[in-house]
Write a protein that holds these residues in place. Structure first.
Motif, PDB file in Angstrom:
ATOM      1  N   THR A 266     -34.558 -24.511  -0.838  1.00 17.71           N
ATOM      2  CA  THR A 266     -34.096 -24.050   0.325  1.00 17.71           C
ATOM      3  C   THR A 266     -34.129 -22.619   0.252  1.00 17.71           C
ATOM      4  OG1 THR A 266     -31.782 -24.134  -0.722  1.00 17.71           O
ATOM      5  CG2 THR A 266     -32.450 -26.147   0.553  1.00 17.71           C
ATOM      6  N   PRO A 267     -34.105 -21.951   1.293  1.00 21.11           N
ATOM      7  CA  PRO A 267     -34.041 -20.495   1.099  1.00 21.11           C
ATOM      8  C   PRO A 267     -33.069 -19.953   0.337  1.00 21.11           C
ATOM      9  CG  PRO A 267     -34.440 -21.243   3.331  1.00 21.11           C
ATOM     10  CD  PRO A 267     -33.856 -22.342   2.782  1.00 21.11           C
ATOM     11  N   LYS A 268     -32.052 -20.546  -0.047  1.00 18.01           N
ATOM     12  CA  LYS A 268     -31.031 -20.033  -0.700  1.00 18.01           C
ATOM     13  C   LYS A 268     -31.312 -20.034  -2.311  1.00 18.01           C
ATOM     14  CE  LYS A 268     -25.863 -19.829  -1.292  1.00 18.01           C
ATOM     15  NZ  LYS A 268     -24.522 -20.325  -0.892  1.00 18.01           N
ATOM     16  N   LEU A 269     -31.946 -21.221  -2.820  1.00 20.32           N
ATOM     17  CA  LEU A 269     -32.363 -21.442  -3.970  1.00 20.32           C
ATOM     18  C   LEU A 269     -32.875 -20.233  -4.703  1.00 20.32           C
ATOM     19  CD1 LEU A 269     -32.960 -25.072  -4.132  1.00 20.32           C
ATOM     20  CD2 LEU A 269     -30.945 -23.962  -4.986  1.00 20.32           C
ATOM     21  N   PRO A 270     -33.981 -19.857  -4.224  1.00 22.24           N
ATOM     22  CA  PRO A 270     -34.542 -18.535  -4.757  1.00 22.24           C
ATOM     23  C   PRO A 270     -33.699 -17.250  -5.210  1.00 22.24           C
ATOM     24  CG  PRO A 270     -36.106 -19.338  -3.023  1.00 22.24           C
ATOM     25  CD  PRO A 270     -34.708 -19.759  -3.013  1.00 22.24           C
ATOM     26  N   GLN A 271     -32.517 -17.262  -4.240  1.00 22.67           N
ATOM     27  CA  GLN A 271     -31.669 -16.150  -4.786  1.00 22.67           C
ATOM     28  C   GLN A 271     -30.578 -16.611  -5.784  1.00 22.67           C
ATOM     29  OE1 GLN A 271     -29.736 -15.281  -1.105  1.00 22.67           O
ATOM     30  NE2 GLN A 271     -31.495 -14.836   0.245  1.00 22.67           N
ATOM     31  N   MET A 272     -30.523 -18.002  -5.930  1.00 25.62           N
ATOM     32  CA  MET A 272     -29.573 -18.369  -7.168  1.00 25.62           C
ATOM     33  C   MET A 272     -30.376 -18.451  -8.417  1.00 25.62           C
ATOM     34  SD  MET A 272     -26.766 -18.673  -5.817  1.00 25.62           S
ATOM     35  CE  MET A 272     -25.740 -19.859  -6.908  1.00 25.62           C
ATOM     36  N   PHE A 273     -31.488 -19.034  -8.307  1.00 26.08           N
ATOM     37  CA  PHE A 273     -32.270 -19.420  -9.667  1.00 26.08           C
ATOM     38  C   PHE A 273     -33.677 -18.712  -9.731  1.00 26.08           C
ATOM     39  CE2 PHE A 273     -29.654 -22.844  -8.349  1.00 26.08           C
ATOM     40  CZ  PHE A 273     -28.778 -23.278  -9.320  1.00 26.08           C
ATOM     41  N   HIS A 274     -33.989 -18.711 -11.185  1.00 28.60           N
ATOM     42  CA  HIS A 274     -35.359 -18.024 -11.486  1.00 28.60           C
ATOM     43  C   HIS A 274     -36.017 -19.061 -12.265  1.00 28.60           C
ATOM     44  CE1 HIS A 274     -38.174 -15.123 -12.361  1.00 28.60           C
ATOM     45  NE2 HIS A 274     -38.013 -15.362 -13.900  1.00 28.60           N
ATOM     46  N   LEU A 275     -37.302 -19.150 -11.760  1.00 34.04           N
ATOM     47  CA  LEU A 275     -38.217 -20.054 -12.707  1.00 34.04           C
ATOM     48  C   LEU A 275     -39.499 -18.932 -13.235  1.00 34.04           C
ATOM     49  CD1 LEU A 275     -39.207 -22.738 -13.556  1.00 34.04           C
ATOM     50  CD2 LEU A 275     -40.475 -23.008 -11.222  1.00 34.04           C
ATOM     51  N   ASN A 276     -39.425 -18.893 -14.553  1.00 37.75           N
ATOM     52  CA  ASN A 276     -40.557 -18.433 -15.211  1.00 37.75           C
ATOM     53  C   ASN A 276     -41.742 -19.238 -15.062  1.00 37.75           C
ATOM     54  OD1 ASN A 276     -42.228 -17.222 -17.337  1.00 37.75           O
ATOM     55  ND2 ASN A 276     -40.419 -16.383 -18.150  1.00 37.75           N
ATOM     56  N   SER A 277     -42.859 -18.587 -14.488  1.00 43.64           N
ATOM     57  CA  SER A 277     -44.127 -19.150 -14.063  1.00 43.64           C
ATOM     58  C   SER A 277     -44.640 -19.661 -15.354  1.00 43.64           C
ATOM     59  CB  SER A 277     -44.895 -18.548 -13.049  1.00 43.64           C
ATOM     60  OG  SER A 277     -45.158 -17.313 -13.806  1.00 43.64           O
ATOM     61  N   LEU A 278     -44.630 -18.903 -16.562  1.00 47.91           N
ATOM     62  CA  LEU A 278     -45.421 -19.432 -17.488  1.00 47.91           C
ATOM     63  C   LEU A 278     -44.616 -20.088 -18.522  1.00 47.91           C
ATOM     64  CD1 LEU A 278     -46.694 -15.656 -18.257  1.00 47.91           C
ATOM     65  CD2 LEU A 278     -47.910 -17.508 -17.018  1.00 47.91           C
ATOM     66  N   THR A 279     -43.385 -20.020 -18.553  1.00 48.18           N
ATOM     67  CA  THR A 279     -42.573 -20.796 -19.653  1.00 48.18           C
ATOM     68  C   THR A 279     -41.936 -21.803 -19.223  1.00 48.18           C
ATOM     69  OG1 THR A 279     -40.579 -19.152 -19.626  1.00 48.18           O
ATOM     70  CG2 THR A 279     -42.193 -18.714 -20.957  1.00 48.18           C
ATOM     71  N   GLY A 280     -41.811 -21.789 -17.869  1.00 49.81           N
ATOM     72  CA  GLY A 280     -40.957 -22.967 -17.165  1.00 49.81           C
ATOM     73  C   GLY A 280     -39.445 -22.977 -17.361  1.00 49.81           C
ATOM     74  N   GLU A 281     -39.041 -21.781 -17.808  1.00 51.41           N
ATOM     75  CA  GLU A 281     -37.295 -21.553 -18.150  1.00 51.41           C
ATOM     76  C   GLU A 281     -36.687 -21.363 -16.493  1.00 51.41           C
ATOM     77  OE1 GLU A 281     -36.644 -18.580 -20.720  1.00 51.41           O
ATOM     78  OE2 GLU A 281     -37.462 -19.569 -22.540  1.00 51.41           O
ATOM     79  N   ILE A 282     -35.785 -22.096 -16.372  1.00 49.21           N
ATOM     80  CA  ILE A 282     -34.947 -21.816 -15.202  1.00 49.21           C
ATOM     81  C   ILE A 282     -33.304 -21.027 -15.668  1.00 49.21           C
ATOM     82  CG2 ILE A 282     -33.769 -23.239 -13.259  1.00 49.21           C
ATOM     83  CD1 ILE A 282     -35.839 -25.052 -13.359  1.00 49.21           C
ATOM     84  N   SER A 283     -33.139 -19.981 -14.907  1.00 52.82           N
ATOM     85  CA  SER A 283     -31.907 -19.201 -15.247  1.00 52.82           C
ATOM     86  C   SER A 283     -31.293 -19.006 -14.234  1.00 52.82           C
ATOM     87  CB  SER A 283     -32.216 -18.034 -16.190  1.00 52.82           C
ATOM     88  OG  SER A 283     -33.040 -17.301 -15.369  1.00 52.82           O
ATOM     89  N   THR A 284     -30.144 -18.539 -14.382  1.00 50.46           N
ATOM     90  CA  THR A 284     -29.410 -17.988 -12.928  1.00 50.46           C
ATOM     91  C   THR A 284     -29.425 -16.589 -12.517  1.00 50.46           C
ATOM     92  OG1 THR A 284     -27.364 -17.786 -14.594  1.00 50.46           O
ATOM     93  CG2 THR A 284     -27.479 -19.849 -13.558  1.00 50.46           C
ATOM     94  N   LEU A 285     -29.672 -16.342 -11.181  1.00 52.15           N
ATOM     95  CA  LEU A 285     -29.703 -14.969 -10.846  1.00 52.15           C
ATOM     96  C   LEU A 285     -28.329 -14.732 -10.449  1.00 52.15           C
ATOM     97  CD1 LEU A 285     -33.072 -15.157  -8.967  1.00 52.15           C
ATOM     98  CD2 LEU A 285     -32.480 -13.973 -11.142  1.00 52.15           C
ATOM     99  N   GLU A 286     -27.372 -15.484  -9.868  1.00 52.47           N
ATOM    100  CA  GLU A 286     -26.100 -15.060  -9.414  1.00 52.47           C
ATOM    101  C   GLU A 286     -25.030 -16.069 -10.133  1.00 52.47           C
ATOM    102  OE1 GLU A 286     -25.965 -15.147  -5.280  1.00 52.47           O
ATOM    103  OE2 GLU A 286     -27.216 -13.556  -4.962  1.00 52.47           O
ATOM    104  N   GLY A 287     -23.801 -15.870 -10.061  1.00 52.92           N
ATOM    105  CA  GLY A 287     -22.711 -16.833 -10.369  1.00 52.92           C
ATOM    106  C   GLY A 287     -22.642 -18.010  -9.737  1.00 52.92           C
ATOM    107  N   LEU A 288     -22.301 -18.974 -10.581  1.00 54.71           N
ATOM    108  CA  LEU A 288     -22.281 -20.304  -9.752  1.00 54.71           C
ATOM    109  C   LEU A 288     -20.814 -20.360  -9.203  1.00 54.71           C
ATOM    110  CD1 LEU A 288     -24.144 -22.270 -12.351  1.00 54.71           C
ATOM    111  CD2 LEU A 288     -25.036 -21.379 -10.405  1.00 54.71           C
ATOM    112  N   ASP A 289     -20.584 -21.256  -8.397  1.00 55.22           N
ATOM    113  CA  ASP A 289     -19.359 -21.537  -7.587  1.00 55.22           C
ATOM    114  C   ASP A 289     -19.141 -22.872  -7.552  1.00 55.22           C
ATOM    115  OD1 ASP A 289     -17.040 -21.400  -6.762  1.00 55.22           O
ATOM    116  OD2 ASP A 289     -17.119 -19.671  -5.212  1.00 55.22           O
TER     117      ASP A 289
END
Length: 932
Positions: A285-308
């Motif tokens: 969804t359009p909101k997910l790229p603002q919440m999570f980051h996917l490293n295109s080389l390593t495949g790591e998914i990390s947070t860009l904002e605090g979860l609620d």
């Protein structure tokens, strides 16, 4: 309308409700309405007044209003029509996102009864959103040796609408190499796939351009397009493969920003560029790229904002792995957010009475509030408490609504303001809590009457007070407030001595000051019993009473009133009778007097102010009894006049006088006969008597003046002789010769003689007063005193005796004057006043004249008729140191005074103590009294 049973297909019914504009109810009495999204502000939703059984005008009267749980209010009440309308434009997708059914629930509060009515409004979706692709350009790489029939997944389009308004179909632009296949997922999502129909030839056509169109099922339908760029690459016979078909991770909502959540991993067996794998989000969804980051080389998914957790508890996404030539595969990633107790409970005050009367009955609802906690599970379980020492308790209503009700009677006078602390605590670990303070003002009711400090008072006021004088201040207290404590004072209607109380005193209704409206008289009114009432201004008013005893204090404002002897009314003079044989202490009469005052002001004392015969009568100081002070003599006048004063003991004292006439006689006929003979004649006799007296006084004065001149001449001669003897003898040099006069070898001190003539104009007879002359001249024989070596300087009358060798010189003595008891009077001893003046009567004048004439006669002829030795002028025996009143002869017996009818006797007989001719037995008794 009848309630729709839960479950089943209700869409047609909803549409019918929208068309008809009628509400529909479902699920245990909850009122359900429906409205389309994006309707204008103020659009009709439902008839609240009708469904609540009220008239439209009753909505405002009964305080019907909408309450929500902290979110923006979407609906409003039209107070005129009683209908529920939209408060603004409603966006269903913003409220409910992709939910199949969008229900907005809130509550209707009826203030007067504190009742809640749950309302559900279903938001009907309209086709207001266009299906949109995540990207407008889709790149697809296909090996040239790819067999026909191979499918290549394409990015799907998203449509926030639901139902038929959501995405329904895909269309591919016409071409000869590719076709489009659409797959449906478990959740109904349609995935487009590009199907290779003919083998590609990179050398023939290296890039193919296609257009993919996504359409929804609305009316009219809406659509969007995406451009597909197919690149033909060399052969790549292996595609990347994920290690797991689905990745799942659970994280707490309070993880820090930038935390690595998981790592996706795919393997490509090819080598080189064909084996290089890159990762990217596929379905998102359009909101997910603002919440999570996917490293295109390593495949790591990390947070860009605090979860609620309270916003989104679960995230679902797809990740694709693509090798160098473009072969790709996909995997699903599920992220579950765990709730953390990071939200304190919230108290939303729905209705609050900031002030309640103190007579509020038990069980009255004073506040309605809603408890919520955005956390879940135990973290969202909220309990609410209040202090135990308050007269309130909490009662649970529907949902999480609570009521605050009274449990005890309130008393504003005990506590007028309550600070109620609502403490909401959740069940998390550690628990979070929040306090909300409710300030409850207890309004006053008129439940306390005014009270006086004492039930009765005693007040004292002196009589003759000025009108309008302040008497007393009454004060009452009222524990209520404002108008209920505003006190007014009044006097109870009553009568005193037939007159209303208001004619005696008044009271200031505001201040409580009592004022006297008249001057009180102790002799008329001694006590007033008043009743003061204090009223407050409450509704209904309360009052209390207080008794006030006003005592009038006596003042000395009434002089004594003589009751006896009463003043005659016929012009006559009352008379009391005293027999001549009365002994001393004989009760002649009694003066009776009263005083209207009281106490010391009425304590009377009697005093004899004036008497025609001083010393004859005495008045009892406290009894008023007039008694004889001595035996009556024949020379006492028949008619005696007494002036008696009656005086009280007030401050200042007041007095009254009465004149008594006492007749000295044994019987009434004798009184009448004697009074007739004593009546003054109308002839000139009384005037002649006065003339004779004046001439006699003048003659006596001339004789005395001549006598003084002779003495003065002798004195000068003696002084001249002493000057001649001073050089030879010097015996008298120390004594000033001016103090002596000499005559026939006799020395005497010369003092001053004064007399007074008093003529009264209101009497036919004139009174002549001769004050006692200061006879201090000492006549001492020069020959008998020549033997003394020292000069005689004593002022006492002393004799020079031959057997005394010398006379001791003594200081001057001024006590040689006659006391009042020793002065000659009518009886030889009189009880006159203490001022030193002789009694003013005829007999005293006669005696004084006789003494002066006798002294002048003896001094003139130098004979020894006075009975003294040679050169002593007959004074040595009578006027020596032991001289008293008994040695003073009564010369009135030897001198004839014109106008007098007294019997004259010789002086020798008087001195010998013989009774004169014509005397009676009372003379002897009188002589004893004089001696005493």
């Amino acid at each position: 309308m009848a309630a729709q049973p839960r479950g089943g297909d209700y869409r047609g019914f909803v549409l019918l409700s929208i068309l008809l504009g009628t509400p529909w109810e479902a699920w245990a009495g909850r009122i359900l309405y429906s409205v389309s999204e994006e309707t204008d502000k103020g659009s009709f939703v439902g008839d609240i007044a009708k469904d609540l059984g009220l008239e439209p005008r009753e909505l405002a009267e009964r305080g019907v209003r909408i309450i929500s749980r902290g979110r923006t209010q979407l609906f409003a009440l039209n107070q005129r029509s009683g209908s529920l309308v939209t408060a603004g434009r409603i966006d269903r997708e913003e409220i409910c996102a992709q939910s199949a059914r969008c229900l907005v629930n809130f509550n209707i509060l009826m203030e007067d009864k504190m009742n809640l009515y749950p309302i559900d409004v279903e938001i009907i979706d309209i086709n207001d959103n266009v299906p949109r692709f995540l990207t407008e350009e889709i790149n697809v790489k296909i090996m040239e040796n790819t067999a026909p029939g191979v499918r290549f997944p394409l990015s799907e389009a998203g449509d926030p609408d639901v139902g038929t308004n959501s995405l329904q179909s895909y269309q591919l632009s016409p071409n000869r190499h590719f076709s489009l296949a659409v797959q449906s997922g478990d959740d109904g999502t349609k995935y487009p796939e590009l199907v290779l129909e003919r083998v590609l030839d990179r050398e023939e056509e290296r890039v193919h351009h296609l257009v993919l169109t996504a359409s929804d099922g609305g009316d009219p339908p809406r659509s969007s397009t995406a451009h597909i760029q197919v690149t033909v690459v060399d052969v790549n016979d292996h595609t990347p493969v994920f290690s797991l078909p689905q990745y799942q991770v659970t994280v707490p909502e309070n993880v820090p920003v930038g935390t690595r959540l998981l790592t996706v991993h795919a393997i490509d067996l090819d080598e080189g560029v064909n084996g290089e794998v890159t990762y990217s989000f596929r379905k998102i969804t359009p909101k997910l790229p603002q919440m999570f980051h996917l490293n295109s080389l390593t495949g790591e998914i990390s947070t860009l904002e605090g979860l609620d957790y309270e916003e989104t508890a679960f995230y679902e996404m797809e990740v694709q792995a693509q090798d160098g030539p473009g072969s790709l595969t996909k995997a699903k990633v599920l992220i579950t957010v765990l709730d953390v107790n990071d939200n304190a409970p919230e108290v939303t005050m729905t209705s609050l009475s900031s002030s309640i009367p103190e007579d509020t009955p038990l069980g009255t609802v004073i506040a309605l509030f809603y408890l919520q906690d955005r956390d879940s599970g135990k973290n969202g379980e909220v309990t609410c408490t209040i202090p135990e020492n308050l007269p309130f308790k909490l009662e649970k209503s529907i949902d999480n609504y609570y009521r605050l009700v009274t449990t005890k009677n309130l008393d504003r006078e005990t506590l007028s303001l309550y600070n109620i602390t609502l403490k909401a605590t959740d069940g998390g670990t550690p628990p979070l809590s929040r306090e909300t303070h409710i300030f409850m003002q207890v309004a006053d009711t008129n439940d306390n009457p005014p009270t006086f400090p004492h039930s009765s008072y005693s007040v004292y006021i002196a009589e003759n007070n000025p009108r309008g004088a302040s008497i007393f201040l009454v004060t009452a207290q009222d524990h209520d407030s404002e108008d209920n404590a505003q006190i007014t004072y009044s006097l109870a209607e009553d009568t005193i001595q037939g007159a209303p109380v208001s004619s005696y005193v008044s009271i200031n209704s505001d201040t409580g000051v009592l004022y006297a409206l008249q001057s009180f008289d102790y002799e008329q009114l001694r006590e007033l019993q008043l009743r003061v009432t204090a009223h407050d201004s409450g509704d209904p008013p309360l009052s209390s009473n207080m008794s006030l005893s006003l005592f009038v204090l006596d003042q000395n404002d009434n002089p004594p009133e003589i009751l006896y002897p009463a003043l005659p009314t016929d012009g006559s003079t009352g008379m009391e009778l005293a027999p001549r044989s009365a002994e001393p202490g004989y009760l002649v009469t009694k003066v009776v007097a009263v005083d209207k005052d009281s106490g010391q002001n009425a304590w009377l004392s009697y005093l004899l102010l004036k008497a025609s015969e001083p010393g004859l009568f005495a008045v009892g100081l406290y009894t008023g009894e007039v008694r004889t002070a001595r035996a009556l003599l024949d020379r006492d006048a028949l008619k005696q006049s007494l002036v008696v004063a009656v005086q009280d003991h007030g401050q200042p004292p007041l007095s009254a006088t009465v004149t008594l006439t006492v007749a000295v006689a044994d019987s009434i006929p004798e009184v009448l006969a004697d009074l007739g003979s004593l009546e003054p004649s109308d002839g000139p006799y009384s005037y002649d008597l006065t003339l004779y007296l004046v001439v006699a006084v003048a003659a006596v004065s001339c004789v005395f003046l001549a006598f003084v001149l002779v003495l003065l001449a002798l004195r000068l001669r003696r002084w001249h002789k002493s000057r001649l003897l001073q050089a030879s003898e010097g015996g008298l040099a120390s004594v000033p010769t001016s103090h002596f006069v000499g005559m026939d070898r006799v020395q005497a001190f010369l003092q001053t003689y004064s007399h007074e003539v008093s003529l009264t104009a209101d009497s036919q007879k004139s009174h002549l007063i001769f004050p006692q002359p200061n006879y201090v001249d000492m006549l001492i024989s020069q020959e008998s005193c020549e033997k003394n070596d020292s000069l005689l300087t004593s002022v006492d009358f002393q004799e020079c005796k031959d057997d005394v060798p010398s006379i001791q010189q003594a200081p001057p003595n001024t006590d040689w004057r006659f006391s009042q008891a020793q002065r000659p009077g009518t009886s030889g001893s009189q009880n006159g006043d203490d001022t030193g003046t002789w009694p003013n009567n005829q007999f005293d004048t006669e005696m004084l004249q006789a003494m002066i004439l006798a002294s002048a006669s003896e001094a003139a002829d130098g004979s020894s008729t006075l009975g003294g030795g040679a050169g002593t002028m007959g004074l040595s025996a009578r006027y020596g140191p032991q001289f008293t009143l008994q040695h003073v002869p009564d010369y009135r017996q030897n001198v004839y005074i014109p106008g007098s009818n007294a019997t004259l006797t010789n002086a020798a007989g008087k001195r010998d103590g013989k009774a004169p001719a014509g005397g009676n037995g009372n003379k002897k008794k009188s002589g004893k009294k004089e001696k005493k």
